[in-house]
Motif scaffolding. Structure first.
Motif, PDB file in Angstrom:
ATOM      1  N   ALA A 156       0.980  -1.071  15.382  1.00  0.00           N
ATOM      2  CA  ALA A 156      -0.424  -0.888  15.739  1.00  0.00           C
ATOM      3  C   ALA A 156      -1.295  -0.958  14.481  1.00  0.00           C
ATOM      4  N   ALA A 157      -0.803  -0.409  13.386  1.00  0.00           N
ATOM      5  CA  ALA A 157      -1.549  -0.451  12.121  1.00  0.00           C
ATOM      6  C   ALA A 157      -1.728  -1.894  11.655  1.00  0.00           C
ATOM      7  N   ILE A 158      -0.687  -2.682  11.774  1.00  0.00           N
ATOM      8  CA  ILE A 158      -0.776  -4.096  11.389  1.00  0.00           C
ATOM      9  C   ILE A 158      -1.815  -4.807  12.246  1.00  0.00           C
ATOM     10  N   GLY A 159      -1.785  -4.569  13.553  1.00  0.00           N
ATOM     11  CA  GLY A 159      -2.753  -5.211  14.442  1.00  0.00           C
ATOM     12  C   GLY A 159      -4.179  -4.872  14.069  1.00  0.00           C
ATOM     13  N   ASP A 160      -4.445  -3.593  13.782  1.00  0.00           N
ATOM     14  CA  ASP A 160      -5.804  -3.182  13.414  1.00  0.00           C
ATOM     15  C   ASP A 160      -6.211  -3.736  12.047  1.00  0.00           C
ATOM     16  N   ALA A 161      -5.305  -3.721  11.098  1.00  0.00           N
ATOM     17  CA  ALA A 161      -5.633  -4.269   9.769  1.00  0.00           C
ATOM     18  C   ALA A 161      -5.939  -5.764   9.876  1.00  0.00           C
ATOM     19  N   GLU A 162      -5.142  -6.482  10.653  1.00  0.00           N
ATOM     20  CA  GLU A 162      -5.386  -7.910  10.828  1.00  0.00           C
ATOM     21  C   GLU A 162      -6.710  -8.164  11.551  1.00  0.00           C
ATOM     22  N   GLN A 163      -7.054  -7.306  12.507  1.00  0.00           N
ATOM     23  CA  GLN A 163      -8.337  -7.448  13.202  1.00  0.00           C
ATOM     24  C   GLN A 163      -9.493  -7.230  12.225  1.00  0.00           C
ATOM     25  N   ALA A 164      -9.364  -6.237  11.354  1.00  0.00           N
ATOM     26  CA  ALA A 164     -10.402  -5.994  10.348  1.00  0.00           C
ATOM     27  C   ALA A 164     -10.562  -7.215   9.449  1.00  0.00           C
ATOM     28  N   ILE A 165      -9.453  -7.810   9.062  1.00  0.00           N
ATOM     29  CA  ILE A 165      -9.493  -9.001   8.197  1.00  0.00           C
ATOM     30  C   ILE A 165     -10.131 -10.176   8.935  1.00  0.00           C
ATOM     31  N   SER A 166      -9.837 -10.312  10.226  1.00  0.00           N
ATOM     32  CA  SER A 166     -10.429 -11.426  10.971  1.00  0.00           C
ATOM     33  C   SER A 166     -11.945 -11.260  11.099  1.00  0.00           C
ATOM     34  N   ILE A 167     -12.415 -10.034  11.130  1.00  0.00           N
ATOM     35  CA  ILE A 167     -13.862  -9.778  11.198  1.00  0.00           C
ATOM     36  C   ILE A 167     -14.511 -10.069   9.850  1.00  0.00           C
ATOM     37  N   ASP A 168     -13.860  -9.625   8.773  1.00  0.00           N
ATOM     38  CA  ASP A 168     -14.409  -9.823   7.432  1.00  0.00           C
ATOM     39  C   ASP A 168     -13.275 -10.109   6.453  1.00  0.00           C
ATOM     40  N   PRO A 169     -12.989 -11.388   6.208  1.00  0.00           N
ATOM     41  CA  PRO A 169     -11.890 -11.751   5.308  1.00  0.00           C
ATOM     42  C   PRO A 169     -12.056 -11.242   3.875  1.00  0.00           C
ATOM     43  N   LYS A 170     -13.233 -10.756   3.526  1.00  0.00           N
ATOM     44  CA  LYS A 170     -13.465 -10.232   2.173  1.00  0.00           C
ATOM     45  C   LYS A 170     -13.341  -8.716   2.112  1.00  0.00           C
ATOM     46  N   PHE A 171     -13.000  -8.086   3.236  1.00  0.00           N
ATOM     47  CA  PHE A 171     -12.888  -6.630   3.287  1.00  0.00           C
ATOM     48  C   PHE A 171     -11.531  -6.227   2.712  1.00  0.00           C
ATOM     49  N   VAL A 172     -11.532  -5.885   1.434  1.00  0.00           N
ATOM     50  CA  VAL A 172     -10.317  -5.652   0.655  1.00  0.00           C
ATOM     51  C   VAL A 172      -9.482  -4.490   1.203  1.00  0.00           C
ATOM     52  N   LYS A 173     -10.130  -3.449   1.674  1.00  0.00           N
ATOM     53  CA  LYS A 173      -9.396  -2.276   2.134  1.00  0.00           C
ATOM     54  C   LYS A 173      -8.445  -2.625   3.284  1.00  0.00           C
ATOM     55  N   ALA A 174      -8.822  -3.587   4.120  1.00  0.00           N
ATOM     56  CA  ALA A 174      -7.951  -3.991   5.222  1.00  0.00           C
ATOM     57  C   ALA A 174      -6.665  -4.620   4.689  1.00  0.00           C
ATOM     58  N   TYR A 175      -6.785  -5.403   3.612  1.00  0.00           N
ATOM     59  CA  TYR A 175      -5.591  -5.987   2.995  1.00  0.00           C
ATOM     60  C   TYR A 175      -4.705  -4.883   2.416  1.00  0.00           C
ATOM     61  N   SER A 176      -5.338  -3.880   1.860  1.00  0.00           N
ATOM     62  CA  SER A 176      -4.600  -2.748   1.321  1.00  0.00           C
ATOM     63  C   SER A 176      -3.824  -2.035   2.428  1.00  0.00           C
ATOM     64  N   ARG A 177      -4.487  -1.806   3.560  1.00  0.00           N
ATOM     65  CA  ARG A 177      -3.814  -1.163   4.699  1.00  0.00           C
ATOM     66  C   ARG A 177      -2.635  -2.006   5.160  1.00  0.00           C
ATOM     67  N   LEU A 178      -2.859  -3.309   5.254  1.00  0.00           N
ATOM     68  CA  LEU A 178      -1.809  -4.218   5.705  1.00  0.00           C
ATOM     69  C   LEU A 178      -0.627  -4.206   4.740  1.00  0.00           C
ATOM     70  N   GLY A 179      -0.924  -4.244   3.447  1.00  0.00           N
ATOM     71  CA  GLY A 179       0.143  -4.209   2.444  1.00  0.00           C
ATOM     72  C   GLY A 179       0.923  -2.911   2.493  1.00  0.00           C
ATOM     73  N   TYR A 180       0.214  -1.803   2.657  1.00  0.00           N
ATOM     74  CA  TYR A 180       0.881  -0.498   2.735  1.00  0.00           C
ATOM     75  C   TYR A 180       1.883  -0.470   3.894  1.00  0.00           C
ATOM     76  N   VAL A 181       1.435  -0.928   5.038  1.00  0.00           N
ATOM     77  CA  VAL A 181       2.303  -0.885   6.229  1.00  0.00           C
ATOM     78  C   VAL A 181       3.523  -1.776   6.038  1.00  0.00           C
ATOM     79  N   HIS A 182       3.324  -2.929   5.432  1.00  0.00           N
ATOM     80  CA  HIS A 182       4.464  -3.840   5.219  1.00  0.00           C
ATOM     81  C   HIS A 182       5.467  -3.272   4.235  1.00  0.00           C
ATOM     82  N   LEU A 183       5.035  -2.385   3.358  1.00  0.00           N
ATOM     83  CA  LEU A 183       5.956  -1.758   2.412  1.00  0.00           C
ATOM     84  C   LEU A 183       6.769  -0.629   3.036  1.00  0.00           C
ATOM     85  N   GLN A 184       6.345  -0.140   4.171  1.00  0.00           N
ATOM     86  CA  GLN A 184       7.022   0.982   4.815  1.00  0.00           C
ATOM     87  C   GLN A 184       8.297   0.556   5.503  1.00  0.00           C
TER      88      GLN A 184
END
Length: 184
Positions: A156-184
């Motif tokens: 679910a975290a990945i889905g939301d982070a990807e949705q944030a990125i699709s809304i604003d590809p320059k929103f860095v925090k969403a990439y951070s969230r996505l990276g964090y989840v992938h490291l888990q």
């Protein structure tokens, strides 16, 4: 692309093996299922007993059932209000009103306070309400991704982070969230 298919096959095999182990499958059906597992694995070049392959293909801590559950919840959300969807598609994309944006921001702040108190389910609800009022703000999706990640609901975290990125590809925090989840 082959890796993606192999990951899916590995997850299916893992699910079937767990179903055998936990008693979901009747005793008289176990042998048939074991043969099916072997055939499926051979057809796609997946050997669940190979530790190197298992490390590469496993989606743990997620399971196939978790993935399917996220899919069903997402589909339910998108189909929850057909009349509202029909109205929004016939009228074209609309921007949220100033009042809705203000209310959404209050809900985000409420969600942030709930996150600080480690009330993740309640925070997710607050962020979801904010998204319902203003689905164009990537912050709400990103914050909800953080709440899902805190609950170890990584899909679910990945889905939301990807949705944030699709809304604003320059929103860095969403990439951070996505990276964090992938490291888990």
């Amino acid at each position: 692309m082959a890796d993606k298919k192999q990951r899916l096959v590995y997850s299916v095999i893992d699910f079937l093996n767990e179903s055998i182990a936990d008693g979901t499958v009747k005793e008289e059906d176990k042998e048939s299922l074991e043969v099916a597992i072997q055939c499926i694995g051979e057809a796609f070049g997946v050997d669940p007993d190979n530790e190197e392959q298992a490390a590469k293909l496993s989606i743990k801590p997620a399971t196939l059932l978790n993935v399917f559950d996220v899919f069903l919840k997402t589909r339910e959300r998108t189909q929850a209000s057909p009349t509202a969807q029909a109205a929004s598609t016939s009228a074209g994309p609309s921007s949220p009103s100033a009042a809705n944006k203000g209310e959404a921001d209050k809900l985000k702040q409420q969600g942030n306070a709930l996150m600080s108190s480690k009330k993740y389910d309640e925070a997710i609800d607050a962020y979801t309400k904010a998204i319902d009022l203003d689905g164009s703000n990537p912050v709400y999706y990103s914050n909800r991704a953080a709440a899902h990640a805190s609950k170890n609901d990584h899909l679910a975290a990945i889905g939301d982070a990807e949705q944030a990125i699709s809304i604003d590809p320059k929103f860095v925090k969403a990439y951070s969230r996505l990276g964090y989840v992938h490291l888990q």
